[in-house]
Design a protein around this motif. Structure first.
Motif, PDB file in Angstrom:
ATOM      1  N   UNK A   1       0.868  -1.172   0.000  1.00  0.00           N
ATOM      2  CA  UNK A   1       0.000   0.000   0.000  1.00  0.00           C
ATOM      3  C   UNK A   1       0.911   1.230   0.000  1.00  0.00           C
ATOM      4  N   UNK A   2       0.993   1.878  -1.156  1.00  0.00           N
ATOM      5  CA  UNK A   2       1.878   3.038  -1.265  1.00  0.00           C
ATOM      6  C   UNK A   2       1.106   4.347  -1.127  1.00  0.00           C
ATOM      7  N   UNK A   3      -0.198   4.226  -0.888  1.00  0.00           N
ATOM      8  CA  UNK A   3      -1.046   5.428  -0.889  1.00  0.00           C
ATOM      9  C   UNK A   3      -1.330   5.952   0.517  1.00  0.00           C
ATOM     10  N   UNK A   4      -1.815   5.052   1.381  1.00  0.00           N
ATOM     11  CA  UNK A   4      -2.374   5.499   2.671  1.00  0.00           C
ATOM     12  C   UNK A   4      -1.393   6.331   3.476  1.00  0.00           C
ATOM     13  N   UNK A   5      -0.123   5.910   3.484  1.00  0.00           N
ATOM     14  CA  UNK A   5       0.866   6.608   4.310  1.00  0.00           C
ATOM     15  C   UNK A   5       1.937   7.268   3.450  1.00  0.00           C
TER      16      UNK A   5
END
Lengths: 376, 427
Positions: free
Chosen positions: A37-41
């Protein structure tokens, strides 16, 4: 002194690749993380925890509510390990089972922290303001979700593992030393069985602050551990791993399946200087009794220059071996790296018939460890 | 067949103590602490380190004569640990400076970034909008705060102590909550018994009296709120006890294989004869109502030491002054020692130094050894209103008595129960 043989009789794994040994052997085969997940954080990628049916291992909702993610992951994985060892319903066994946990600490209340920091800017009396806000806004039970030893406490409460527990802190080295001490206690006849492991939640903005200080986080997208350029860095992964270790004779006596033997764990803390990691690994490799492992599971962080040093060292120590970075499968889980690598290696030995598998752990700041898992 | 004098009844290596060091709110070193402890002096006072406006508890046993830069728990804990370890290693006359011939087992408080540092990051994040962790991350990425990474990770205190004293191998940082100090000793004992090393440096340290730590315990209703007369707030085993008082400090013990200690002509201060532990899965902060885990931990320590209940001369109690602990500890002791509990002296150092949390088990082990050496049991001060439901022989003022063996109890959140038996001679 090596003493009694110690075998792995239970394995419990949770990561972005899912839960259980099979899912992780498949992920090891694939050689790439199941989910990133490269988006949330952003700008920090993470390998997130999988969706789990918590009730399966933590039946009471009240227990689930008392824990933050890092504890739930660990309690869940500990339950899987007990299941796999066939002792989940054996109250007497669990009542005598001792526990070593490798863990840091728990989550914060991000909204509360943000609001307090915002309010502190204009507070007439910052000290009094901080006191008032903390007293009014902190959930009393959050403390128990933060305390390092409360993962062990929750495993005792939820699973009835009540021999006694000890929690080792100290990042990657804590995971190595948890296994080292557990193995040594069993090998030396001090105890017959132990549950060992740890858990880590990567989905925490506060740990990203800690590891951004020093520049230890890899951004912005996934790159394989050994291919990260420049200063390198790690990608945090939510993960948990527990192993049931037993004296071989005791395991045999109760008819348990032994996945693999765990040899005496070699660990050290060398003063870091150019070449020190490579030299330390070479010394530990021999101390661990490794001969010609066909496979190495490396806990390399991706941090430069120690990751390249480890790679070069492994190339010399085991030129023909397949080296897989655990970070490419589940991400980096600090204290969990060594237990996860050991569990995965034990599973690999059991499933593929490999004679021996090596596991390495080089801490991003300190500590080196080498483990040998061999056919039982 | 005569027994090897360096083996215990089970044939294991005997573990001797050849050096101890101690820091508490009462002072630095064995001498200062022993004088104060036996005089019944309290180290509890109003907190001066940070503003206490609006807090329900405003007192603690902070160590105010040692400082760290910055004043955060890990740095302060490191300072206390180093101070105690210097004393212990010097007394043991072991190894050479910076070259301790054994491993390090150190109980340290869990580490977290603290508010002054969060505030500095928030300030550096700029802007006037609400502060978020994304802002703190941006500030961290400026590289201006890189030195704080090591300050706020869990392994650094041990790493620095290992560097300073030149301990061997990978140092172990551990937590078993309020029994941590005893666990550090237990790990050292086990390692020596296994023959892995002939010496171990075992430390418990805690410098975590800061606003958030205090408030966390306060929110669990664990702390005394008897702020008016700080030195009387901690009153273990008294009917009017209302919680513990946070304390700070450290203790260090040099443990040695007694054969190795004898061979190098070391002075032996005493022995760690036995260690016992038992987990409790009843509740996160409360003990099993039947006291079974506490009883099991005490019995395990006695068994490990190879002594029966009659072999114990005094109990250095966990004695936190919380309603729950003191009741359960008394129940456990009465179950193990039976009627003798009415005449078995029991005392809590926490009446004077407060609850030193991670350090408590180590500090109280050192006090137990001093008790043996001096033949004097330090008092439980403030024992003015005995709790009638726990009829114990609480030592209300220092008592001179020949003491050969002490049981030292440590119990903690998360179902941690660890007991040690310390003795003047092998059992």
């Amino acid at each position: 002194m090596s003493g009694r043989a110690v075998v792995v009789t239970g394995i419990g794994l949770v990561s972005c690749a899912g839960e259980g040994l099979d899912a992780h052997l498949a992920a090891l085969d694939a050689g790439a993380p199941a989910r990133t997940d490269a988006e949330t954080y952003a700008p920090y990628p993470v390998h997130p925890a999988p969706a789990l049916a918590w009730d399966g291992q933590i039946p009471k909702k009240s227990d689930q509510r008392q824990m933050e993610l890092w504890q739930r992951l660990g309690v869940y994985a500990a339950g899987l390990a007990l299941d796999s060892a066939g002792v989940k319903d054996d109250a007497a066994f669990k009542g005598n089972l001792h526990l070593v946990v490798a863990a840091g600490g728990g989550e914060r209340d991000y909204a509360v922290d943000g609001a307090i920091l915002t309010g502190l800017r204009d507070a007439a009396d910052p000290g009094a303001y901080l006191n008032e806000r903390l007293q009014n806004d902190l959930r009393p039970t959050l403390f128990l979700a933060q305390l390092s030893n409360l993962l062990a406490g929750n495993i005792a409460i939820v699973h009835g593992v009540t021999g006694a527990s000890r929690t080792f802190m100290g990042e990657e080295a804590a995971g190595v030393d948890a296994l080292r001490i557990a193995q040594a206690r069993i090998a030396s006849n001090q105890i017959d069985a132990m549950l060992v492991g740890g858990s880590y939640s990567a989905e925490r903005p506060d740990v990203m602050v800690i590891h951004e200080m020093g520049g230890f986080l890899h951004t912005p997208a996934f790159q394989p551990v050994f291919a990260r350029e420049g200063e390198g860095g790690f990608i945090l992964g939510s993960c948990a791993a527990f192993l049931v270790l037993e004296a071989e004779d005791a395991a045999r006596a109760r008819g348990a399946r032994a996945y693999a033997r765990l040899g005496p764990v070699a660990s050290d803390r060398t003063r870091r200087a150019p070449g020190s990691v490579g030299a330390s690994l070479a010394a530990l490799w021999h101390q661990a009794g490794l001969a010609h492992p066909a496979t190495v599971i490396s806990g390399a962080t991706g941090v430069a220059p120690i990751t390249a040093e480890e790679q070069a060292s492994l190339h010399q120590l085991a030129p023909d071996a397949t080296v897989t970075a655990l970070g490419d499968i589940v991400g980096h889980g600090l204290e969990v790296a060594a237990p996860f690598g050991a569990a995965l290696a034990a599973g690999l030995v059991a499933e593929t018939g490999l004679a021996e598998v090596a596991v390495t752990t080089v801490g991003h700041r300190r500590g080196e460890g080498v483990l040998r898992l061999s056919a039982a | 067949m005569t027994r090897d004098s360096h083996r215990d009844a089970q044939g294991r290596r005997l573990v001797a103590v050849t050096g101890v060091g101690i820091v508490t709110s009462l002072g630095q070193g064995q001498d200062e602490n022993w004088i104060a402890l036996t005089a019944g002096r309290s180290g509890i006072h109003g907190i001066a380190r940070f503003p206490t406006d609006g807090l329900r508890t405003t007192i603690a046993g902070t160590v105010d004569f040692l400082a760290a830069e910055p004043m955060v728990a890990p740095a302060l804990s490191e300072r206390f640990a180093a101070t105690a370890a210097e004393e212990a290693v010097a007394q043991a006359r072991i190894g050479r400076a910076g070259d301790f011939p054994g491993a390090l087992f150190i109980a340290v408080p869990p580490v977290e970034m603290e508010w002054p540092q969060r505030q500095a990051l928030a300030e550096a994040s700029g802007g006037n909008e609400a502060v978020t962790y994304a802002g703190l991350q941006r500030a961290a990425a400026t590289r201006r705060f890189d030195l704080w990474h090591d300050l706020f990770i869990f392994g650094t205190v041990a790493d620095r102590i290992a560097d300073r004293f030149g301990t061997k191998g990978s140092p172990i940082s551990l937590s078993t909550a309020c029994s941590s100090g005893a666990t550090a000793i237990q790990l050292g004992v086990e390692a020596i018994r296994r023959g892995e090393m002939t010496a171990a440096l075992c430390i418990g340290t805690d410098g975590s009296v800061n606003p958030e730590s205090l408030i966390r315990f306060s929110l669990l209703s664990a702390l005394s709120t008897q702020n008016a007369v700080p030195e009387t707030a901690s009153k273990p085993f008294s009917k009017n006890r209302d919680g513990f008082v946070m304390g700070e400090g450290a203790a260090a013990l040099v443990l040695e294989d007694s054969e190795a200690a004898a061979a190098r002509g070391a002075t032996i201060l005493g022995y760690v004869l036995g260690c016992g532990e038992k987990g409790d899965g009843f509740h996160r902060t409360r003990s099993s109502p039947d006291g079974a885990p506490i009883i099991a931990a005490i019995r395990a320590a006695l068994d490990d030491a190879g002594v029966g209940p009659d072999g114990i001369d005094t109990i250095n109690a966990h004695g936190t002054s919380t309603p729950e602990n003191d009741k359960m500890e008394a129940l456990g002791c009465m179950a193990v020692f039976g009627e003798r509990m009415g005449q078995l002296p029991i005392s809590s150092n926490k009446s004077m130094i407060g609850h030193t949390l991670t350090a408590a088990g180590a500090i109280e082990a050192v006090v137990s050894l001093l008790t043996i050496r001096h033949g004097r049991i330090p008092p439980t001060i403030n024992y003015a209103v005995p709790d009638p439901v726990i009829p114990l022989d609480v030592v209300a003022s220092a008592r001179d008595e020949r003491v050969e063996r002490v049981l030292s109890n440590s119990f903690g959140f998360g179902g941690q129960n660890t007991c040690l038996v310390l003795g003047s001679e092998p059992a």
